[in-house]
Design an enzyme around this catalytic site. Structure first.
Site, mmCIF file in Angstrom:
data_model
loop_
_atom_site.group_PDB
_atom_site.id
_atom_site.type_symbol
_atom_site.label_atom_id
_atom_site.label_comp_id
_atom_site.label_asym_id
_atom_site.label_seq_id
_atom_site.Cartn_x
_atom_site.Cartn_y
_atom_site.Cartn_z
ATOM 1 C CD GLU A 72 -2.827 0.155 -0.388
ATOM 2 O OE1 GLU A 72 -3.008 -1.041 -0.680
ATOM 3 O OE2 GLU A 72 -3.061 1.092 -1.176
HETATM 4 C C1 FAD Z 1 2.240 -9.651 0.630
HETATM 5 C C2 FAD Z 1 2.022 -8.567 -0.387
HETATM 6 C C3 FAD Z 1 0.732 -8.251 -0.765
HETATM 7 C C4 FAD Z 1 0.510 -7.260 -1.738
HETATM 8 N N1 FAD Z 1 -0.768 -7.020 -2.177
HETATM 9 C C5 FAD Z 1 -0.945 -6.245 -3.269
HETATM 10 C C6 FAD Z 1 -2.238 -6.148 -3.892
HETATM 11 O O1 FAD Z 1 -3.221 -6.715 -3.415
HETATM 12 N N2 FAD Z 1 -2.354 -5.412 -5.039
HETATM 13 C C7 FAD Z 1 -1.290 -4.783 -5.602
HETATM 14 O O2 FAD Z 1 -1.452 -4.140 -6.632
HETATM 15 N N3 FAD Z 1 -0.040 -4.833 -5.022
HETATM 16 C C8 FAD Z 1 0.148 -5.555 -3.887
HETATM 17 N N4 FAD Z 1 1.397 -5.642 -3.326
HETATM 18 C C9 FAD Z 1 2.500 -4.915 -3.929
HETATM 19 C C10 FAD Z 1 3.011 -3.775 -3.048
HETATM 20 O O3 FAD Z 1 2.082 -2.713 -3.036
HETATM 21 C C11 FAD Z 1 4.400 -3.374 -3.578
HETATM 22 O O4 FAD Z 1 5.288 -4.393 -3.171
HETATM 23 C C12 FAD Z 1 4.859 -2.030 -3.073
HETATM 24 O O5 FAD Z 1 4.111 -1.011 -3.656
HETATM 25 C C13 FAD Z 1 6.331 -1.770 -3.349
HETATM 26 O O6 FAD Z 1 6.662 -2.030 -4.691
HETATM 27 P P1 FAD Z 1 7.912 -2.975 -5.031
HETATM 28 O O7 FAD Z 1 7.751 -4.226 -4.239
HETATM 29 O O8 FAD Z 1 8.041 -3.108 -6.491
HETATM 30 O O9 FAD Z 1 9.176 -2.214 -4.436
HETATM 31 P P2 FAD Z 1 10.007 -1.072 -5.213
HETATM 32 O O10 FAD Z 1 9.101 -0.063 -5.775
HETATM 33 O O11 FAD Z 1 10.992 -1.714 -6.110
HETATM 34 O O12 FAD Z 1 10.774 -0.409 -3.971
HETATM 35 C C14 FAD Z 1 12.036 -0.887 -3.461
HETATM 36 C C15 FAD Z 1 12.564 0.162 -2.472
HETATM 37 O O13 FAD Z 1 12.822 1.399 -3.163
HETATM 38 C C16 FAD Z 1 12.121 2.456 -2.554
HETATM 39 N N5 FAD Z 1 11.630 3.380 -3.573
HETATM 40 C C17 FAD Z 1 10.991 3.079 -4.726
HETATM 41 N N6 FAD Z 1 10.679 4.208 -5.390
HETATM 42 C C18 FAD Z 1 11.121 5.237 -4.644
HETATM 43 C C19 FAD Z 1 11.088 6.658 -4.791
HETATM 44 N N7 FAD Z 1 10.519 7.251 -5.825
HETATM 45 N N8 FAD Z 1 11.672 7.404 -3.818
HETATM 46 C C20 FAD Z 1 12.230 6.822 -2.739
HETATM 47 N N9 FAD Z 1 12.270 5.500 -2.545
HETATM 48 C C21 FAD Z 1 11.733 4.714 -3.484
HETATM 49 C C22 FAD Z 1 10.974 1.807 -1.787
HETATM 50 O O14 FAD Z 1 10.545 2.599 -0.688
HETATM 51 C C23 FAD Z 1 11.600 0.497 -1.346
HETATM 52 O O15 FAD Z 1 12.315 0.677 -0.147
HETATM 53 C C24 FAD Z 1 1.617 -6.574 -2.305
HETATM 54 C C25 FAD Z 1 2.919 -6.876 -1.878
HETATM 55 C C26 FAD Z 1 3.131 -7.868 -0.953
HETATM 56 C C27 FAD Z 1 4.553 -8.188 -0.565
#
Ligand code: FAD
Length: 571
Positions: A430
């Site tokens: 989220e």
């Molecule tokens: C158990 C689980 C359930 C989930 N459920 C859903 C769901 O129902 N529907 C759905 O759509 N998604 C879902 N998600 C996805 C979740 O919302 C994403 O994992 C989350 O938004 C982070 O994206 P990412 O994992 O690609 O991390 P990334 O975006 O790759 O982030 C990696 C790191 O980089 C940092 N970062 C990235 N961009 C920036 C920026 N611009 N500035 C500073 N820091 C940054 C982040 O804070 C993080 O520390 C779920 C994830 C999990 C693990």
């Protein structure tokens, strides 16, 4: 797992600290009288204590499985879900015109807090449906509302949220799922979504996927995203689940915790979808769902922290080790100063995070009831703080819960570790807490910090009112609010890169000061004496001072973060 919903705590917060009577005094929420609120809290507590909490362990040890393309949920989850739906808990804040109960969102947050303490993995399911209900109420056509909302409000159908793709996580604008018009008003949706919570289950009914996708002529980035309703089973003319849509669960993710919640990789293979809202207006529509869910994820953190805290307290009262340092001690580890510190810290953090989250939920209700711009600004400001502080509190308290258990915390059979594993995702999904902080110092300070400074005024007024009864505590809170105000002024004058560099410490500093404010108010409401005052003193004397270090970090700026090159980090 034994769990007792803290019903009295909710009533104290709503009645004595947050002034929930202001919500009940509005025309829209006039039915939320103290008697009704008390009855709702009591019923919610009963359901969560007796029916949901016993499902917690099976949700961990016998998690969801994928069998021949169909998700099989943990033992008891289907029955637990039915009890939630039949109790009317899913549509509690929904519009009565479409089968909802029209209750304040604040009460929905109270329910979500309880269910998250009882069994987080199951509670995530109704939470997503509730977010979807709000998105459809705001953006869907009348026809779509009439078809979907009654069934979602009743819990007959469930909802999911499909944003994430392998290359599009925090950067939702990078998504590539396609939506091609079919020429009959529907669209063919093709693409892969990952991490989709509750993407499938065996509870019956239908599963309604809200999917972000791109039309053929879409602009790049978030401006070119549209939102679609893509049901698992296509409703027939009577609105009953009919033919299977062209979508499937490819696999379930293997996770650290939250095993009872199926996290699905979803394939959309020319699935039939219906546009929600305007073409290319998907992000606005999705934001409605995400905003609701962001606060609710903060609340999830508080609920899990409560569960872990109760568990640790029970263990500390039982476990005997060495000699008690107290002449009239219990003889168990709770007599040791360090164990006391851990338990009180957990309780103090939970109180503060809960107060902030419920204040945010109330601001949302007041915004809905009055349409006043100050409430919109207050809700917007508090949302990232409530999400991040609630979920950071979950990390801290579940960690402390394991620590209080000693070795038995690390051994899975006590269940203490489950809270920590389940809670870990809360600072990530989220919108990570880093993304929340960027929102706080960016979009939420486009007003030059005005909404933040209005809150500082209120904190200082509370400190003035408390000076007579609690001069030392009041002075500490007043001083912290002044430092926060100066930091807001400083931040508002910086460029975005400087703001972003200090965003997370600023967000934490803000939460610290707000937490102290609510503790002080609680102590004053309790007459400036007794356990409420002692808890406030713990928070203000031992935790609030962290705000100064956090503000120093906020002001340290971006240059230092780039003084070390990636190759320096690798050497
Ligand atoms: C158990 C689980 C359930 C989930 N459920 C859903 C769901 O129902 N529907 C759905 O759509 N998604 C879902 N998600 C996805 C979740 O919302 C994403 O994992 C989350 O938004 C982070 O994206 P990412 O994992 O690609 O991390 P990334 O975006 O790759 O982030 C990696 C790191 O980089 C940092 N970062 C990235 N961009 C920036 C920026 N611009 N500035 C500073 N820091 C940054 C982040 O804070 C993080 O520390 C779920 C994830 C999990 C693990």
């Amino acid at each position: 797992m034994p769990y007792a919903a803290p019903a009295r705590e909710f009533r104290f917060l709503l009645d004595e600290v947050l002034g929930f009577d202001a919500v009940a005094a509005t025309e829209r929420f006039g039915e939320a009288t103290p008697e009704t609120v008390n009855a709702i809290i009591a019923e919610a507590a009963k359901l969560n204590d007796d029916v949901i909490a016993p499902l917690q362990r099976a949700g961990d040890t016998r998690g969801a499985r994928l069998e021949n393309g169909v998700v099989r949920t943990s033992p008891g989850f289907a029955e637990g879900y039915r009890a939630i739906a039949e109790g009317g808990w899913i549509g509690m804040a929904g519009d009565p015109e479409h089968g909802g109960m029209g209750l304040p969102f604040t009460l929905n947050a109270v329910f979500n807090d309880m269910i998250s303490g009882a069994a987080l993995a199951l509670g995530l399911n109704p939470l997503l449906t509730q977010g979807q209900i709000e998105a459809l109420e705001t953006h869907a056509s009348d026809e779509m509302k009439a078809l979907y909302l009654p069934r979602l409000n009743s819990g007959e159908w469930t909802g999911t949220m499909n944003l994430t793709e392998p290359q599009a996580g925090s950067d939702v604008g990078a998504l590539s799922t396609k939506a091609v018009p079919n020429g009959d008003g529907t669209y063919a949706i093709t693409g892969q979504k990952i991490y989709i919570s509750w993407g499938d289950h065996d509870f019956g009914g239908n599963i309604c996927h809200l999917v972000l996708a791109r039309l053929p002529d879409a602009a790049p980035g978030t401006r070119g995203i549209s939102l679609f309703m893509v049901p698992k089973l296509i409703p027939d003319a009577a609105g009953e689940p009919g033919e299977r849509n062209a979508l499937r669960v490819v696999s379930l993710e293997h996770k650290t915790g939250l095993h009872g919640s199926p996290t699905c990789v979803m394939a959309y293979e020319g699935a039939t979808g219906w546009l929600v809202g305007q073409e290319h207006g998907g992000m606005a529509a999705m934001f409605t769902m995400m905003n609701n869910a962001r606060l609710q994820v903060g609340v999830q953190g508080i609920g899990v922290a409560e569960g872990a805290y109760q568990h640790a307290l029970a263990y500390a009262l039982e476990r005997k080790q060495g000699r008690s340092p107290l002449p009239d001690g219990t003889g168990s580890i709770i007599d040791f100063a360090d164990v006391r510190r851990m338990l009180i810290e957990a309780k103090a953090e939970i109180f503060a995070a809960r107060a902030i989250a419920l204040a945010c939920a109330m601001a949302i209700d007041m915004e809905k009831a009055t349409g006043a711009a100050e409430w919109t600004a207050r809700a917007a400001l508090l949302t990232p703080i409530a999400k991040s502080y609630g979920t950071d509190t979950a990390q801290k308290v579940t960690y402390l819960g394991v620590q209080v258990h000693g070795g038995m915390g690390y051994i899975e059979e006590t269940g203490a570790a489950q809270y920590a594993r389940d809670a870990r995702v809360l600072t990530i999904y989220e919108g990570t807490n880093g993304i929340q902080a960027i929102d706080l110092v960016g979009r939420k300070m486009m007003d030059g910090g005005e909404a933040a400074m209005r809150l500082c005024d209120e904190i200082e007024a509370e400190a003035e009112a408390a000076r007579g009864a609690m001069p030392d505590l009041a002075e500490a809170v007043w001083g912290a609010a002044e430092s926060l105000r100066e930091c807001v002024e400083w931040l508002a004058a910086q460029d975005m890169q400087e703001r972003f560099a200090g965003a997370v410490p600023f967000q934490s500093a803000f939460a610290r000061v707000l937490g102290a404010f609510y503790h002080l108010r609680a102590a004053r409401a309790a007459g400036g004496a007794g356990p409420r005052r002692a808890l406030a003193a713990f928070y203000i004397e031992r935790l609030l001072p962290e705000h100064a270090a956090l503000i120093a970090q906020t002001r340290a700026g971006a240059a230092g973060l780039y003084a070390l090159e990636p190759e320096d980090l690798a050497s």
